[in-house]
Write a protein that holds these residues in place. Structure first.
Motif, PDB file in Angstrom:
ATOM      1  N   ARG A 135      46.636  42.431  27.986  1.00  0.00           N
ATOM      2  CA  ARG A 135      47.201  41.569  27.394  1.00  0.00           C
ATOM      3  C   ARG A 135      48.015  42.199  25.994  1.00  0.00           C
ATOM      4  NH1 ARG A 135      42.076  38.006  26.658  1.00  0.00           N
ATOM      5  NH2 ARG A 135      41.254  39.803  27.043  1.00  0.00           N
ATOM      6  N   GLN A 136      47.392  43.241  25.339  1.00  0.00           N
ATOM      7  CA  GLN A 136      47.978  44.104  24.331  1.00  0.00           C
ATOM      8  C   GLN A 136      49.164  44.244  24.465  1.00  0.00           C
ATOM      9  OE1 GLN A 136      45.000  47.034  23.665  1.00  0.00           O
ATOM     10  NE2 GLN A 136      43.616  45.363  22.767  1.00  0.00           N
ATOM     11  N   LYS A 137      49.657  44.593  25.913  1.00  0.00           N
ATOM     12  CA  LYS A 137      50.997  45.246  26.335  1.00  0.00           C
ATOM     13  C   LYS A 137      51.773  44.071  27.012  1.00  0.00           C
ATOM     14  CE  LYS A 137      49.186  49.782  26.758  1.00  0.00           C
ATOM     15  NZ  LYS A 137      49.181  50.037  25.086  1.00  0.00           N
ATOM     16  N   ASN A 138      51.316  42.840  26.909  1.00  0.00           N
ATOM     17  CA  ASN A 138      51.850  41.874  27.819  1.00  0.00           C
ATOM     18  C   ASN A 138      52.241  42.032  29.200  1.00  0.00           C
ATOM     19  OD1 ASN A 138      53.038  39.119  27.954  1.00  0.00           O
ATOM     20  ND2 ASN A 138      55.321  39.980  27.502  1.00  0.00           N
ATOM     21  N   ILE A 139      51.004  42.486  29.974  1.00  0.00           N
ATOM     22  CA  ILE A 139      50.883  42.603  31.198  1.00  0.00           C
ATOM     23  C   ILE A 139      50.272  41.572  31.841  1.00  0.00           C
ATOM     24  CG2 ILE A 139      49.918  43.961  33.193  1.00  0.00           C
ATOM     25  CD1 ILE A 139      50.271  46.491  31.177  1.00  0.00           C
ATOM     26  N   THR A 140      50.815  40.851  32.739  1.00  0.00           N
ATOM     27  CA  THR A 140      50.321  39.519  33.517  1.00  0.00           C
ATOM     28  C   THR A 140      49.789  39.911  34.732  1.00  0.00           C
ATOM     29  OG1 THR A 140      51.697  38.120  32.199  1.00  0.00           O
ATOM     30  CG2 THR A 140      50.662  37.196  34.112  1.00  0.00           C
ATOM     31  N   LEU A 141      48.568  39.664  35.036  1.00  0.00           N
ATOM     32  CA  LEU A 141      47.873  40.087  36.411  1.00  0.00           C
ATOM     33  C   LEU A 141      47.931  38.497  37.280  1.00  0.00           C
ATOM     34  CD1 LEU A 141      45.464  42.607  35.797  1.00  0.00           C
ATOM     35  CD2 LEU A 141      47.107  42.962  37.411  1.00  0.00           C
ATOM     36  N   ILE A 142      48.450  38.596  38.387  1.00  0.00           N
ATOM     37  CA  ILE A 142      48.264  37.627  39.278  1.00  0.00           C
ATOM     38  C   ILE A 142      47.552  38.009  40.693  1.00  0.00           C
ATOM     39  CG2 ILE A 142      49.235  35.834  40.820  1.00  0.00           C
ATOM     40  CD1 ILE A 142      51.614  35.805  38.466  1.00  0.00           C
ATOM     41  N   ILE A 143      46.245  37.663  40.723  1.00  0.00           N
ATOM     42  CA  ILE A 143      45.331  38.329  41.925  1.00  0.00           C
ATOM     43  C   ILE A 143      45.169  37.059  42.781  1.00  0.00           C
ATOM     44  CG2 ILE A 143      43.196  39.299  42.338  1.00  0.00           C
ATOM     45  CD1 ILE A 143      43.383  40.673  39.354  1.00  0.00           C
ATOM     46  N   ILE A 144      45.410  37.351  44.324  1.00  0.00           N
ATOM     47  CA  ILE A 144      45.296  36.640  45.023  1.00  0.00           C
ATOM     48  C   ILE A 144      44.202  36.987  46.207  1.00  0.00           C
ATOM     49  CG2 ILE A 144      46.303  35.266  47.099  1.00  0.00           C
ATOM     50  CD1 ILE A 144      48.891  36.250  45.618  1.00  0.00           C
ATOM     51  N   THR A 145      43.249  35.765  46.423  1.00  0.00           N
ATOM     52  CA  THR A 145      41.933  36.440  47.136  1.00  0.00           C
ATOM     53  C   THR A 145      41.822  34.922  48.091  1.00  0.00           C
ATOM     54  OG1 THR A 145      39.874  36.993  47.321  1.00  0.00           O
ATOM     55  CG2 THR A 145      40.280  35.764  45.615  1.00  0.00           C
ATOM     56  N   ARG A 146      41.125  35.328  49.455  1.00  0.00           N
ATOM     57  CA  ARG A 146      40.652  34.292  50.170  1.00  0.00           C
ATOM     58  C   ARG A 146      39.430  33.584  49.626  1.00  0.00           C
ATOM     59  NH1 ARG A 146      42.226  36.023  56.212  1.00  0.00           N
ATOM     60  NH2 ARG A 146      44.026  37.319  55.710  1.00  0.00           N
ATOM     61  N   ARG A 147      38.562  34.347  48.920  1.00  0.00           N
ATOM     62  CA  ARG A 147      37.159  33.847  48.674  1.00  0.00           C
ATOM     63  C   ARG A 147      37.097  34.211  47.099  1.00  0.00           C
ATOM     64  NH1 ARG A 147      33.647  33.285  52.817  1.00  0.00           N
ATOM     65  NH2 ARG A 147      32.781  31.824  51.521  1.00  0.00           N
ATOM     66  N   ILE A 148      36.714  33.191  46.427  1.00  0.00           N
ATOM     67  CA  ILE A 148      36.828  33.341  44.892  1.00  0.00           C
ATOM     68  C   ILE A 148      35.557  34.274  44.540  1.00  0.00           C
ATOM     69  CG2 ILE A 148      35.459  31.097  44.402  1.00  0.00           C
ATOM     70  CD1 ILE A 148      37.510  31.117  41.926  1.00  0.00           C
ATOM     71  N   GLN A 149      34.498  34.250  45.326  1.00  0.00           N
ATOM     72  CA  GLN A 149      33.154  34.927  45.196  1.00  0.00           C
ATOM     73  C   GLN A 149      33.372  36.584  45.076  1.00  0.00           C
ATOM     74  OE1 GLN A 149      33.299  33.045  47.526  1.00  0.00           O
ATOM     75  NE2 GLN A 149      31.515  31.941  47.869  1.00  0.00           N
ATOM     76  N   GLU A 150      34.841  37.023  45.588  1.00  0.00           N
ATOM     77  CA  GLU A 150      35.149  38.398  45.506  1.00  0.00           C
ATOM     78  C   GLU A 150      35.221  38.912  44.111  1.00  0.00           C
ATOM     79  OE1 GLU A 150      38.614  38.509  48.092  1.00  0.00           O
ATOM     80  OE2 GLU A 150      37.354  38.325  49.838  1.00  0.00           O
ATOM     81  N   PHE A 151      35.341  37.995  42.965  1.00  0.00           N
ATOM     82  CA  PHE A 151      35.522  38.290  41.783  1.00  0.00           C
ATOM     83  C   PHE A 151      34.393  38.151  40.861  1.00  0.00           C
ATOM     84  CE2 PHE A 151      39.832  36.096  42.517  1.00  0.00           C
ATOM     85  CZ  PHE A 151      40.439  37.366  42.541  1.00  0.00           C
ATOM     86  N   LYS A 152      33.889  39.381  40.345  1.00  0.00           N
ATOM     87  CA  LYS A 152      32.882  39.370  39.423  1.00  0.00           C
ATOM     88  C   LYS A 152      33.140  38.341  38.238  1.00  0.00           C
ATOM     89  CE  LYS A 152      32.809  43.723  38.276  1.00  0.00           C
ATOM     90  NZ  LYS A 152      32.300  45.024  37.862  1.00  0.00           N
ATOM     91  N   LEU A 153      31.833  37.970  37.581  1.00  0.00           N
ATOM     92  CA  LEU A 153      32.287  37.130  36.515  1.00  0.00           C
ATOM     93  C   LEU A 153      33.047  37.636  35.355  1.00  0.00           C
ATOM     94  CD1 LEU A 153      28.844  35.184  36.212  1.00  0.00           C
ATOM     95  CD2 LEU A 153      31.138  34.264  37.293  1.00  0.00           C
ATOM     96  N   GLU A 154      32.791  39.040  35.332  1.00  0.00           N
ATOM     97  CA  GLU A 154      33.599  39.669  34.389  1.00  0.00           C
ATOM     98  C   GLU A 154      35.108  39.559  34.458  1.00  0.00           C
ATOM     99  OE1 GLU A 154      33.408  44.180  32.024  1.00  0.00           O
ATOM    100  OE2 GLU A 154      32.485  43.926  34.048  1.00  0.00           O
ATOM    101  N   PHE A 155      35.501  39.574  35.700  1.00  0.00           N
ATOM    102  CA  PHE A 155      36.901  39.514  35.928  1.00  0.00           C
ATOM    103  C   PHE A 155      37.248  37.928  35.501  1.00  0.00           C
ATOM    104  CE2 PHE A 155      36.566  42.943  38.978  1.00  0.00           C
ATOM    105  CZ  PHE A 155      37.911  43.401  38.992  1.00  0.00           C
TER     106      PHE A 155
END
Length: 105
Positions: free
Chosen positions: A31-51
């Motif tokens: 965010r400090q460098k204005n980088i935007t991430l768009i992450i696509i997954t079939r299952r939301i559980q694949e993301f840790k709560l930290e993400f």
């Protein structure tokens, strides 16, 4: 060094642990460098709560998987309309998160 870019990552499940940690660092510090991430997954559980804690917006497409919907309910601060999610048509989505500037189509 990169600045002011959008990075799209599809099929997040295919990334191994070390790759995911690098992506997490982009989420933390990009965010400090204005980088935007768009992450696509079939299952939301694949993301840790930290993400998830670093996201502004989550788009949800059709699913009838109860586990996915229950997980979504735990991570968003809004009411989740289970029946609406189950009835979404192709290319329709619901938006959850702080930057709710996208509308249901």
């Amino acid at each position: 060094r990169i600045h002011n870019v959008n990075i799209f990552i599809d099929e997040f499940a295919f990334f191994n642990h070390l790759q995911r940690e690098k992506i997490l660092n982009l989420i933390r510090y990009g965010r400090q460098k204005n980088i935007t991430l768009i992450i696509i997954t079939r299952r939301i559980q694949e993301f840790k709560l930290e993400f998830i804690s670093q996201y502004d917006t989550i788009l949800v497409f059709n699913t009838d998987a109860e586990r996915d919907i229950e997980y979504l309910e735990r991570i968003v601060d809004e009411k989740v309309d289970k029946e609406k999610i189950k009835k979404l048509k192709t290319f329709e989505f619901l938006v959850y998160g702080e930057k709710n500037y996208l509308k249901y189509i």
